[in-house]
Motif scaffolding. Structure first.
Motif, PDB file in Angstrom:
ATOM      1  N   SER A 110      35.269 -11.904 108.813  1.00 47.38           N
ATOM      2  CA  SER A 110      35.122 -11.723 107.364  1.00 47.38           C
ATOM      3  C   SER A 110      34.372 -12.905 106.747  1.00 47.38           C
ATOM      4  CB  SER A 110      36.491 -11.569 106.719  1.00 47.38           C
ATOM      5  OG  SER A 110      37.290 -12.727 106.954  1.00 47.38           O
ATOM      6  N   SER A 111      34.687 -14.115 107.204  1.00 49.05           N
ATOM      7  CA  SER A 111      33.994 -15.292 106.677  1.00 49.05           C
ATOM      8  C   SER A 111      32.511 -15.252 107.030  1.00 49.05           C
ATOM      9  CB  SER A 111      34.640 -16.572 107.226  1.00 49.05           C
ATOM     10  OG  SER A 111      35.981 -16.673 106.816  1.00 49.05           O
ATOM     11  N   LEU A 112      32.232 -14.868 108.305  1.00 44.70           N
ATOM     12  CA  LEU A 112      30.834 -14.785 108.726  1.00 44.70           C
ATOM     13  C   LEU A 112      30.076 -13.721 107.934  1.00 44.70           C
ATOM     14  CD1 LEU A 112      31.208 -15.151 112.613  1.00 44.70           C
ATOM     15  CD2 LEU A 112      30.121 -16.758 111.054  1.00 44.70           C
ATOM     16  N   MET A 113      30.685 -12.535 107.754  1.00 42.81           N
ATOM     17  CA  MET A 113      30.019 -11.459 107.028  1.00 42.81           C
ATOM     18  C   MET A 113      29.794 -11.838 105.570  1.00 42.81           C
ATOM     19  SD  MET A 113      29.321  -9.247 109.249  1.00 42.81           S
ATOM     20  CE  MET A 113      28.757  -7.973 108.161  1.00 42.81           C
ATOM     21  N   GLN A 114      30.798 -12.485 104.959  1.00 39.50           N
ATOM     22  CA  GLN A 114      30.639 -12.912 103.568  1.00 39.50           C
ATOM     23  C   GLN A 114      29.531 -13.953 103.441  1.00 39.50           C
ATOM     24  OE1 GLN A 114      34.177 -14.501 101.811  1.00 39.50           O
ATOM     25  NE2 GLN A 114      33.217 -14.886  99.825  1.00 39.50           N
ATOM     26  N   ALA A 115      29.488 -14.891 104.376  1.00 37.36           N
ATOM     27  CA  ALA A 115      28.445 -15.922 104.335  1.00 37.36           C
ATOM     28  C   ALA A 115      27.068 -15.310 104.541  1.00 37.36           C
ATOM     29  CB  ALA A 115      28.726 -16.985 105.391  1.00 37.36           C
ATOM     30  N   ILE A 116      26.985 -14.341 105.502  1.00 37.31           N
ATOM     31  CA  ILE A 116      25.700 -13.681 105.744  1.00 37.31           C
ATOM     32  C   ILE A 116      25.268 -12.887 104.517  1.00 37.31           C
ATOM     33  CG2 ILE A 116      24.545 -11.905 107.120  1.00 37.31           C
ATOM     34  CD1 ILE A 116      26.244 -12.844 109.509  1.00 37.31           C
ATOM     35  N   SER A 117      26.232 -12.221 103.850  1.00 38.08           N
ATOM     36  CA  SER A 117      25.908 -11.460 102.639  1.00 38.08           C
ATOM     37  C   SER A 117      25.395 -12.390 101.545  1.00 38.08           C
ATOM     38  CB  SER A 117      27.152 -10.708 102.166  1.00 38.08           C
ATOM     39  OG  SER A 117      26.888 -10.029 100.951  1.00 38.08           O
ATOM     40  N   LEU A 119      24.021 -15.256 102.038  1.00 36.10           N
ATOM     41  CA  LEU A 119      22.712 -15.750 102.478  1.00 36.10           C
ATOM     42  C   LEU A 119      21.621 -14.716 102.201  1.00 36.10           C
ATOM     43  CD1 LEU A 119      21.328 -18.136 103.866  1.00 36.10           C
ATOM     44  CD2 LEU A 119      21.674 -16.985 106.054  1.00 36.10           C
ATOM     45  N   LYS A 120      21.942 -13.420 102.440  1.00 42.36           N
ATOM     46  CA  LYS A 120      20.976 -12.361 102.127  1.00 42.36           C
ATOM     47  C   LYS A 120      20.686 -12.318 100.632  1.00 42.36           C
ATOM     48  CE  LYS A 120      21.902  -9.189 105.979  1.00 42.36           C
ATOM     49  NZ  LYS A 120      22.392  -7.833 106.365  1.00 42.36           N
ATOM     50  N   ALA A 121      21.729 -12.481  99.801  1.00 43.28           N
ATOM     51  CA  ALA A 121      21.528 -12.471  98.345  1.00 43.28           C
ATOM     52  C   ALA A 121      20.627 -13.638  97.923  1.00 43.28           C
ATOM     53  CB  ALA A 121      22.873 -12.549  97.626  1.00 43.28           C
ATOM     54  N   GLU A 122      20.887 -14.807  98.515  1.00 43.27           N
ATOM     55  CA  GLU A 122      20.021 -15.947  98.208  1.00 43.27           C
ATOM     56  C   GLU A 122      18.593 -15.701  98.659  1.00 43.27           C
ATOM     57  OE1 GLU A 122      21.766 -19.354  99.973  1.00 43.27           O
ATOM     58  OE2 GLU A 122      23.519 -19.391  98.645  1.00 43.27           O
ATOM     59  N   VAL A 126      15.289 -15.654  96.417  1.00 39.62           N
ATOM     60  CA  VAL A 126      14.097 -16.437  96.764  1.00 39.62           C
ATOM     61  C   VAL A 126      12.870 -15.538  96.830  1.00 39.62           C
ATOM     62  CG1 VAL A 126      13.023 -17.814  98.584  1.00 39.62           C
ATOM     63  CG2 VAL A 126      15.404 -18.232  97.936  1.00 39.62           C
ATOM     64  N   ARG A 127      13.040 -14.309  97.418  1.00 37.35           N
ATOM     65  CA  ARG A 127      11.917 -13.377  97.504  1.00 37.35           C
ATOM     66  C   ARG A 127      11.434 -12.961  96.120  1.00 37.35           C
ATOM     67  NH1 ARG A 127      10.788  -8.260  97.072  1.00 37.35           N
ATOM     68  NH2 ARG A 127      12.946  -7.757  96.503  1.00 37.35           N
ATOM     69  N   VAL A 128      12.391 -12.670  95.218  1.00 37.01           N
ATOM     70  CA  VAL A 128      12.017 -12.286  93.853  1.00 37.01           C
ATOM     71  C   VAL A 128      11.301 -13.432  93.155  1.00 37.01           C
ATOM     72  CG1 VAL A 128      12.925 -11.624  91.594  1.00 37.01           C
ATOM     73  CG2 VAL A 128      13.861 -10.571  93.666  1.00 37.01           C
ATOM     74  N   GLU A 129      11.838 -14.653  93.296  1.00 32.50           N
ATOM     75  CA  GLU A 129      11.198 -15.810  92.679  1.00 32.50           C
ATOM     76  C   GLU A 129       9.807 -16.036  93.256  1.00 32.50           C
ATOM     77  OE1 GLU A 129      13.783 -19.090  93.207  1.00 32.50           O
ATOM     78  OE2 GLU A 129      15.299 -18.384  91.764  1.00 32.50           O
ATOM     79  N   LYS A 130       9.684 -15.824  94.581  1.00 35.26           N
ATOM     80  CA  LYS A 130       8.380 -16.000  95.223  1.00 35.26           C
ATOM     81  C   LYS A 130       7.369 -14.990  94.690  1.00 35.26           C
ATOM     82  CE  LYS A 130       6.095 -16.027  99.724  1.00 35.26           C
ATOM     83  NZ  LYS A 130       6.250 -15.804 101.182  1.00 35.26           N
ATOM     84  N   GLU A 131       7.807 -13.717  94.553  1.00 39.10           N
ATOM     85  CA  GLU A 131       6.900 -12.695  94.014  1.00 39.10           C
ATOM     86  C   GLU A 131       6.505 -13.026  92.582  1.00 39.10           C
ATOM     87  OE1 GLU A 131       8.874  -8.992  94.465  1.00 39.10           O
ATOM     88  OE2 GLU A 131       8.495  -8.839  96.640  1.00 39.10           O
TER      89      GLU A 131
END
Length: 273
Positions: A110-117, A119-122, A126-131
């Motif tokens: 659960s900790s790994l999945m939450q951290a990965i989620s 990280l994906k949100a970040e 970053v992708r939106v800011e880059k665009e």
């Protein structure tokens, strides 16, 4: 100075050990320099000693933490890390490294999945800011290109304006030269006219023969001619009257007399000219 020299010699003896001490000039500048170097070396040694002690402390902490984690692993799955296969050890190391990268205190799913989620949100942010930055860069590049084009056009316009200004300045100079020439000629003509008038007055010429007098008389003569023409037109009208009308005859006679008087006045004017 003697105290500093003594400290320097003791320090060199400690550093060199059994090696012979190299000779140096026993003066104020040399002793001060070696004493400063001694102090820096001792400070460096003290810092190294503190770092070494810190490394020893951290090594002990890591060792204790490793033993604790081994015990936790043993208690959780009943398997000792030494009993794991190479692939299991690699997977365990990958999980540990992932937890370290994600800055997790626990390696649970659960900790790994939450951290990965997270990280994906970040990463999405970053992708939106880059665009957005890419669009901004494109707009700025477009504006820069338009500004450069406008600058080049302004340079061309400025060159044309400067060229037109040179042409206008040349015309202005010619006009100024012509105006100056005409002014000087006007002055010359006024002087010549004044001189001619003086000469004419000295020669006894009648002022009525001057140009202005002749122009005035010419205008008067034109007026008389116009008046004579009008009277002749009226006389022609009277000639068409019936011959048996006595009043018409009287008016005709009066018109003839007036016409004769005007003809005489006109003849006198011609004679005066």
């Amino acid at each position: 100075m003697d105290q500093k020299c003594k400290e320097v010699r003791e320090w060199l003896s400690q550093v060199l050990g059994e090696q012979p001490m190299p000779p140096f000039e026993d003066n104020v500048h040399t002793v001060e320099l070696l004493h400063s170097l001694m102090q820096q070396n001792r400070e460096h040694d003290r810092c190294n000693a503190l770092l070494l002690e810190d490394y020893k402390q951290k090594s002990l902490e890591y060792q204790l933490e490793a033993e604790r984690l081994q015990q936790l692993l043993m208690d959780a799955v009943g398997v000792s890390p030494s009993a794991l296969s190479s692939s299991s050890t690699s997977s365990l190391q990958a999980i540990v490294q992932s937890a370290m990268v994600l800055e997790l205190n626990s390696t649970s799913e659960s900790s790994l999945m939450q951290a990965i989620s997270e990280l994906k949100a970040e990463a999405e942010e970053v992708r939106v800011e880059k665009e957005a930055e890419e669009r901004l860069v494109k707009r700025l590049a477009s504006k820069a290109a338009a500004a450069f084009t406008q600058q080049e056009q302004l340079k061309l316009d400025l060159a044309r304006v400067e060229q037109d200004a040179e042409v206008e300045n040349a015309k202005k100079q010619r006009y100024l030269q012509l105006t100056d020439f005409l002014q000087r000629k006007s002055v010359d003509y006024r002087v010549q006219l004044k001189s001619a008038q003086v000469k004419l007055a000295a020669s006894g010429v009648d002022p009525s023969l001057y140009h202005q007098s002749l122009v005035t008389k010419g205008e008067e003569l034109t007026k008389l001619k116009k008046k004579v023409s009008t009277l002749k037109a009226e006389l022609n009208v009277y000639k068409d009257l019936p011959p048996n009308v006595s009043l018409a005859r009287i008016k005709i006679e009066e018109a003839k007399r007036e016409l004769a008087a005007l003809d005489k006045e006109l003849e006198e004017d011609f004679q005066n000219f």
